[in-house]
Design an enzyme around this catalytic site. Sequence first.
Site, mmCIF file in Angstrom:
data_model
loop_
_atom_site.group_PDB
_atom_site.id
_atom_site.type_symbol
_atom_site.label_atom_id
_atom_site.label_comp_id
_atom_site.label_asym_id
_atom_site.label_seq_id
_atom_site.Cartn_x
_atom_site.Cartn_y
_atom_site.Cartn_z
ATOM 1 N N TYR A 1 0.859 -1.193 0.000
ATOM 2 C CA TYR A 1 0.000 0.000 0.000
ATOM 3 C C TYR A 1 0.891 1.238 0.000
ATOM 4 O O TYR A 1 1.879 1.296 0.751
ATOM 5 C CB TYR A 1 -0.888 0.028 1.256
ATOM 6 C CG TYR A 1 -1.663 1.326 1.404
ATOM 7 C CD1 TYR A 1 -2.970 1.433 0.930
ATOM 8 C CD2 TYR A 1 -1.068 2.454 1.979
ATOM 9 C CE1 TYR A 1 -3.668 2.626 1.031
ATOM 10 C CE2 TYR A 1 -1.761 3.651 2.083
ATOM 11 C CZ TYR A 1 -3.062 3.725 1.609
ATOM 12 O OH TYR A 1 -3.750 4.913 1.701
ATOM 13 N N GLU B 1 -3.230 7.540 -4.191
ATOM 14 C CA GLU B 1 -3.146 6.271 -3.453
ATOM 15 C C GLU B 1 -3.032 5.099 -4.412
ATOM 16 O O GLU B 1 -3.745 5.039 -5.416
ATOM 17 C CB GLU B 1 -4.403 6.102 -2.584
ATOM 18 C CG GLU B 1 -4.388 4.844 -1.724
ATOM 19 C CD GLU B 1 -5.736 4.603 -1.038
ATOM 20 O OE1 GLU B 1 -5.851 4.890 0.161
ATOM 21 O OE2 GLU B 1 -6.669 4.135 -1.714
#
Length: 380
Positions: free
Chosen positions: A101, A189
């Site tokens: 992530y 993101e």
Amino acid sequence: MDLFEYQGKQYFARFGIAVSPGDVADTVDEALAVAERVGYPVVVKAQVKVGGRGKAGGVKLAANADEVRQHAGTILGLDIKGHVVKRLWVERASDISKEYYASFTLDRPNKVHLGMLSAQGGVEIEQVAEENPSAIAFLSIDPVVGLDLATARRWVAEANLDEEARAQAAELLVKLYTCYVEGDCDLAEVNPLILTPEGTVHALDAKVTLDDNAAYRHPEWEEYRATETEDPREQLAREKGLNYIGLDGTVGIIANGAGLAMSTLDVVNQVGGSAANFLDIGGGANADVMAAALEVINSDPKVSAIFVNIFGGITRVDEVARGVLDALARVDISSPIVLRLDGTNAVEGRALLADHLSDTLITEPTMLDAARRAVELARA
Ligand code: GDP
Ligand code: MN
């Protein structure tokens, strides 16, 4: 403004961030054509501006044409958390050995940029933050200093990314940071950022929120506006320069000042009603602004009463009253209007309205009384 995944990936690509080859498709046939072009296996992905598409059945692997047909057919039209899928992204499927992530966003209280990196990707970061907060490596970045490769290298080590992923990940993170800053994002993101069995690192998903305040220096963002599934009321309000947010209720709200507008929503709720919108007309409650506000609210078919709540400060209530009268002469309003006017020159303002009051133009002395009346009228 939030981007669709495909737009986010195209945005990433402009900054040299590695993504899988793919294209959009609005029909099953188009999905097939893209699959043939990029080569099997492919992944067929719902394009909706909401997370958790995978779990909702909006991301499917397809090994051949039959599977593409089947999955594209199922995903188009699928309702994912209230978002109906109208468009697909079809890309070459990747083999995954690890999911990470990575994101950059604003740390507003500390006036810095915040990077978040975790070796536990693929799941929602909120879940990681709750269950295993030490698995997230946070990096505060002074916007003046920026993010250099050396810092990014330390960061990927601190986050415990696999050895073979670190060099590529560090480079990708520097590019992602550049995209975030130069591309004027509020959020960039990547979840998951993957490591493949062949040892390459690339972005498998893209979540980008653009900073609307920077739109003036990005004429190219117009194309994103065009695909925005915007509330038609909000679109009209934006064209008229109003600070409006559409809600689901039946009482249209006009107030001056964001604080008063929010209190107005609360009071309407408190007396058992529901607001159709938030609308702050600010300090400039003249006839033009009032007419624009009434027009936007009038365009909402759910509205059955309008509550105008003005507290005169620098804005004088007599000017507001004139604005309302002037606006009513220009716009044909289909719902009754309840006015609560108080503050500077309230007496003069109410006097101006006195001759015009009727069943559909009503004043009440307090905010609570006015809210009750508006809610009552909305029910009638
Ligand atoms: P989200 O659920 O909306 O975040 O959609 P993602 O694009 O992140 O996809 C969800 C999950 O699907 C990922 O975490 C992966 O596990 C899986 N996935 C997506 N693309 C691929 C792919 O190309 N190959 C494989 N094997 N899995 C994929
Ligand atoms: Mn994702």
